[in-house]
Design an enzyme around this catalytic site. Structure first.
Site, PDB file in Angstrom:
ATOM      1  N   ARG A   1       0.826  -1.204   0.000  1.00 51.79           N
ATOM      2  CA  ARG A   1       0.000   0.000   0.000  1.00 51.79           C
ATOM      3  C   ARG A   1       0.860   1.254   0.000  1.00 51.79           C
ATOM      4  O   ARG A   1       1.920   1.301   0.608  1.00 51.79           O
ATOM      5  CB  ARG A   1      -0.902   0.042   1.233  1.00 51.79           C
ATOM      6  CG  ARG A   1      -2.092  -0.877   1.223  1.00 51.79           C
ATOM      7  CD  ARG A   1      -2.824  -0.741   2.538  1.00 51.79           C
ATOM      8  NE  ARG A   1      -3.993  -1.589   2.615  1.00 51.79           N
ATOM      9  CZ  ARG A   1      -4.708  -1.767   3.728  1.00 51.79           C
ATOM     10  NH1 ARG A   1      -4.348  -1.152   4.839  1.00 51.79           N
ATOM     11  NH2 ARG A   1      -5.758  -2.561   3.719  1.00 51.79           N
TER      12      ARG A   1
ATOM     13  N   ARG B   1       0.740  -6.896  13.784  1.00 52.64           N
ATOM     14  CA  ARG B   1      -0.715  -6.722  13.839  1.00 52.64           C
ATOM     15  C   ARG B   1      -1.426  -8.061  13.656  1.00 52.64           C
ATOM     16  O   ARG B   1      -2.445  -8.326  14.306  1.00 52.64           O
ATOM     17  CB  ARG B   1      -1.173  -5.725  12.769  1.00 52.64           C
ATOM     18  CG  ARG B   1      -0.714  -4.302  13.011  1.00 52.64           C
ATOM     19  CD  ARG B   1      -1.087  -3.388  11.859  1.00 52.64           C
ATOM     20  NE  ARG B   1      -2.524  -3.182  11.784  1.00 52.64           N
ATOM     21  CZ  ARG B   1      -3.121  -2.540  10.777  1.00 52.64           C
ATOM     22  NH1 ARG B   1      -2.405  -2.114   9.758  1.00 52.64           N
ATOM     23  NH2 ARG B   1      -4.433  -2.368  10.788  1.00 52.64           N
TER      24      ARG B   1
END
Length: 209
Positions: free
Chosen positions: A127, A166
């Site tokens: 991203r 995460r």
């Protein structure tokens, strides 16, 4: 219609939530967007949350639960909502049940989008974000934003080491929610390793549309 979208970071919850919001005219309650807005605005909440987000850790329950409670009580959510990124822990799920009971609301479905962790790592670390116009794109676009020609950057929470952390946090804290909502009889699961539209049609089928 009140729906929870479950799934690891990068599993496509935000994309699918946006499509459902457009189709059903529901309120989109996305904790990630709310927290990033607070960070960008350097509010007291944003300053407190940033240190957790940059490390890929969960923002403390007290902060997130209070924020969600306010949003649920707001008029924008009166027609129905999609929760994207909340709850993330069993404590948050219990608190959400309590908040909804006070508002005399119920959940229609909790839909889990399943996706291989390595696909998520590749997807998120590719991203790119444009600070000038706020657009999110991918590394294939190059170094400059196609919309405003601003410099594209990698957000701290999209860096590979943070993404992996995460996912570890998700497995330890959030994955048990699958069992929680299965026990309540409202869990639906769909495969996330499909084209966006295929995932969307599976999602509509899962919620009975």
């Amino acid at each position: 219609m009140n729906i929870i979208l479950l799934g690891a970071p990068g599993s496509g919850k935000g994309t699918q939530a946006a499509k459902l919001v457009d189709y059903f005219d529901l309120a989109h309650i996305a904790t990630g967007d709310m927290l990033r807005a607070a960070v960008a605005g350097q509010t007291p909440l944003g300053i407190e949350a940033k240190k957790y987000m940059d490390a890929g850790d969960l923002v403390p329950d007290l902060v997130v639960i209070g924020m969600i409670g306010e949003r649920l009580a707001a008029m924008g959510a009166a027609r129905g909502f999609i929760l994207d990124g909340f709850p993330r822990t069993a404590a948050q799920a219990i608190a959400l049940d309590e908040q909804l009971a006070e508002l005399q609301r119920g959940l229609d479905a909790a839909v889990a989008i399943e996706l291989d962790p390595e696909i998520i790592v590749k997807r998120m670390s590719s991203r790119r974000f444009c600070p000038l116009c706020g657009r999110t794109t991918t590394a294939t676009e190059g170094d400059a934003c196609a919309t405003c020609d601003g410099d594209l950057v990698i957000r701290d929470d999209d860096k590979e080491e943070v993404v992996r952390n995460r996912l570890t946090v998700y497995a330890e804290n959030t994955a048990p929610l699958i069992d929680y909502y299965r026990g309540k009889g409202i869990l639906r699961t769909i495969k996330g390793d499909q084209p966006v539209d295929a995932v969307y049609y599976d999602l509509l089928a899962a919620i009975g549309q």
